[in-house]
Write an enzyme that holds these catalytic residues in place. Structure first.
Site, short mmCIF file in Angstrom:
data_model
loop_
_atom_site.label_atom_id
_atom_site.label_comp_id
_atom_site.label_asym_id
_atom_site.label_seq_id
_atom_site.Cartn_x
_atom_site.Cartn_y
_atom_site.Cartn_z
CB THR A 43 -1.04 -0.06 1.15
OG1 THR A 43 -1.99 0.98 0.94
CG2 THR A 43 -0.40 0.05 2.53
CE LYS A 47 -1.77 0.37 -3.39
NZ LYS A 47 -3.18 0.69 -3.68
CG ASP A 83 -5.54 -0.95 -6.07
OD1 ASP A 83 -6.14 -1.61 -5.22
OD2 ASP A 83 -4.48 -0.33 -5.84
N GLY A 110 -3.32 11.77 -10.76
CA GLY A 110 -1.85 11.76 -10.72
C GLY A 110 -1.32 10.80 -9.68
N GLY A 111 -2.17 10.35 -8.79
CA GLY A 111 -1.71 9.45 -7.72
C GLY A 111 -1.74 8.00 -8.18
CG ASN A 133 -3.31 14.94 -9.79
OD1 ASN A 133 -3.85 14.11 -9.07
ND2 ASN A 133 -2.06 15.32 -9.59
NE ARG A 134 -2.00 18.58 -4.17
CZ ARG A 134 -1.54 18.15 -3.01
NH1 ARG A 134 -1.97 18.71 -1.90
NH2 ARG A 134 -0.66 17.18 -2.94
CB THR A 135 0.42 18.24 -9.38
OG1 THR A 135 0.48 18.26 -7.94
CG2 THR A 135 1.68 18.81 -9.97
CE1 TYR A 212 -9.40 1.08 3.82
CE2 TYR A 212 -9.19 1.44 1.46
CZ TYR A 212 -8.61 1.14 2.68
OH TYR A 212 -7.27 0.89 2.76
N GLY A 233 -15.43 3.38 -0.65
CA GLY A 233 -14.47 2.47 -1.28
C GLY A 233 -14.41 1.06 -0.71
P1 NAP Z 1 -1.09 8.80 -3.66
O1 NAP Z 1 -0.35 8.07 -4.73
O2 NAP Z 1 -0.34 9.40 -2.52
O3 NAP Z 1 -1.95 9.95 -4.41
C1 NAP Z 1 -2.64 10.94 -3.69
C2 NAP Z 1 -3.49 11.75 -4.66
O4 NAP Z 1 -4.25 12.69 -3.88
C3 NAP Z 1 -2.68 12.56 -5.67
O5 NAP Z 1 -3.40 12.64 -6.88
C4 NAP Z 1 -2.60 13.95 -4.98
O6 NAP Z 1 -2.42 15.03 -5.88
C5 NAP Z 1 -4.00 14.02 -4.38
N1 NAP Z 1 -4.08 14.97 -3.27
C6 NAP Z 1 -3.45 14.91 -2.08
N2 NAP Z 1 -3.79 15.97 -1.31
C7 NAP Z 1 -4.65 16.72 -2.07
C8 NAP Z 1 -5.37 17.93 -1.84
N3 NAP Z 1 -5.26 18.60 -0.67
N4 NAP Z 1 -6.19 18.40 -2.81
C9 NAP Z 1 -6.32 17.74 -3.99
N5 NAP Z 1 -5.66 16.57 -4.27
C10 NAP Z 1 -4.85 16.08 -3.32
O7 NAP Z 1 -2.17 7.84 -2.97
P2 NAP Z 1 -2.97 6.60 -3.61
O8 NAP Z 1 -2.27 5.34 -3.29
O9 NAP Z 1 -3.26 6.90 -5.04
O10 NAP Z 1 -4.31 6.64 -2.75
C11 NAP Z 1 -5.27 7.65 -3.00
C12 NAP Z 1 -6.59 7.30 -2.37
O11 NAP Z 1 -7.09 6.08 -2.94
C13 NAP Z 1 -6.52 7.06 -0.87
O12 NAP Z 1 -7.59 7.75 -0.28
C14 NAP Z 1 -6.70 5.56 -0.70
O13 NAP Z 1 -7.39 5.26 0.50
C15 NAP Z 1 -7.57 5.24 -1.90
N6 NAP Z 1 -7.46 3.84 -2.31
C16 NAP Z 1 -8.52 3.01 -2.08
C17 NAP Z 1 -8.45 1.69 -2.45
C18 NAP Z 1 -9.64 0.79 -2.18
O14 NAP Z 1 -9.48 -0.43 -2.29
N7 NAP Z 1 -10.79 1.32 -1.86
C19 NAP Z 1 -7.31 1.17 -3.09
C20 NAP Z 1 -6.25 2.05 -3.33
C21 NAP Z 1 -6.33 3.37 -2.93
P3 NAP Z 1 -0.93 15.54 -6.26
O15 NAP Z 1 -0.48 14.65 -7.39
O16 NAP Z 1 -1.11 16.95 -6.69
O17 NAP Z 1 -0.08 15.39 -5.04
#
Ligand code: NAP
Length: 266
Positions: A43, A47, A83, A110-111, A133-135, A212, A233
């Site tokens: 996680t 990843k 995912d 972007g994440g 995406n924010r960025t 979630y 989620g």
């Molecule tokens: P990550 O790679 O760290 O990406 C975070 C994302 O959130 C980036 O796009 C980031 O934008 C954006 N972000 C962060 N702070 C922000 C803000 N204040 N305003 C706007 N955008 C913001 O994390 P990830 O692994 O992709 O996970 C993201 C989410 O998916 C989490 O909430 C996680 O719980 C969820 N998720 C759920 C499952 C499930 O099975 N339900 C599976 C995987 C992930 P920047 O690029 O600009 O930083």
């Protein structure tokens, strides 16, 4: 949910959590075969980093640029991403529609999760895909990468099938999308506000929050305010887990056993 599934299937193994720092990931993964691991999930933030540490990578996981499931086979590490396929099942279960038939807006393209979901939308040949995406540059570069998948029009429409938009333009895209998926981390903390205000949403929308940790996330409350349907989620978590189980054990996952275990912990 995995321990419930292992017990139900009579498999003598346990699923546990191990905290690994980013700089320890390579060493931790190398130890898996000698420690008799069947596999692991990864996680945040591991990843994307795991891609460079696998012996073999599933083609879809490579496209998604992230690995959430590793299986140990003959001492080698093979990486997958469940995912993406997990969200397909989650959308079907939550809203009784197929992702491929929807015009989708992804917040947080972007994440890691946002990218995996966007690639899955391309693989599904979704009717339309809007990335934000924010960025902004990250959404734009992902859109450039996916452009080849959206080159031909599925239906004649006044708007482009694939777009990257700045965060500030979300409201103007709402009439042209059916499903909003929140793949940002905004909403994970109790003090977070909704990534999109209720006033910018509309009743025709389906809103899926990948978060979630809350039964009703702030985005879901905003969807309520707008009269839109929404889901959290948990279903994605369940289905990505069931798909991982199937990869590890090459057998069908006991989905309802896993669901009950997950719901009782939520
Ligand atoms: P990550 O790679 O760290 O990406 C975070 C994302 O959130 C980036 O796009 C980031 O934008 C954006 N972000 C962060 N702070 C922000 C803000 N204040 N305003 C706007 N955008 C913001 O994390 P990830 O692994 O992709 O996970 C993201 C989410 O998916 C989490 O909430 C996680 O719980 C969820 N998720 C759920 C499952 C499930 O099975 N339900 C599976 C995987 C992930 P920047 O690029 O600009 O930083």
């Amino acid at each position: 949910m995995h321990n419930a599934a292992l017990e139900h299937c009579g498999i003598e193994a346990r699923y546990g959590r191990i905290h690994i720092r980013l700089e320890e990931l390579g060493e931790a993964l190398r130890l898996l075969p000698e420690q008799n691991f069947i596999g692991v999930n990864l996680t945040i933030p591991h990843k994307p980093a795991a891609l460079a540490l696998m012996d073999k990578i599933d083609e879809h996981a490579r496209r998604m640029g992230a690995i959430n499931t590793v299986v140990v086979e003959d001492g080698k590490l093979i990486g997958f991403n469940t995912d993406g396929p997990g969200i397909v099942r989650a959308i079907r279960e939550s809203f009784s529609v197929d992702l491929r038939d929807l015009r989708v807006l992804i917040l947080g393209a972007g994440g890691g999760a946002g990218r995996a979901i966007a690639v899955q939308c391309a693989l599904e040949n979704c009717e339309r895909l809007v990335l934000t995406n924010r960025t902004f540059a990250k959404a734009q570069s992902l859109a450039d990468e996916l452009a080849v998948w959206f080159a031909s029009p599925r239906v004649a429409a006044p708007v482009k099938r694939l777009r990257a938009i700045p965060w500030e333009s979300i409201a103007s895209e709402i009439p042209h999308v059916d499903l909003i998926i929140n793949a940002t981390s905004v909403g994970m903390k109790r003090m977070d506000s909704s990534p999109v205000a209720g006033a910018h949403l509309a009743p025709h929308l389906l809103v899926y929050d990948t978060i979630y940790t809350a039964e009703r996330t702030k985005l879901m409350l905003a969807a309520d305010e707008a009269g839109a349907r929404s889901a959290n989620g948990l279903s994605m978590l369940l289905h990505q887990g069931a798909l991982a189980f199937e990869i590890w054990f090459n057998r069908e996952a006991p989905l309802e056993v896993m669901r009950s275990a997950l719901v009782s912990r939520a």
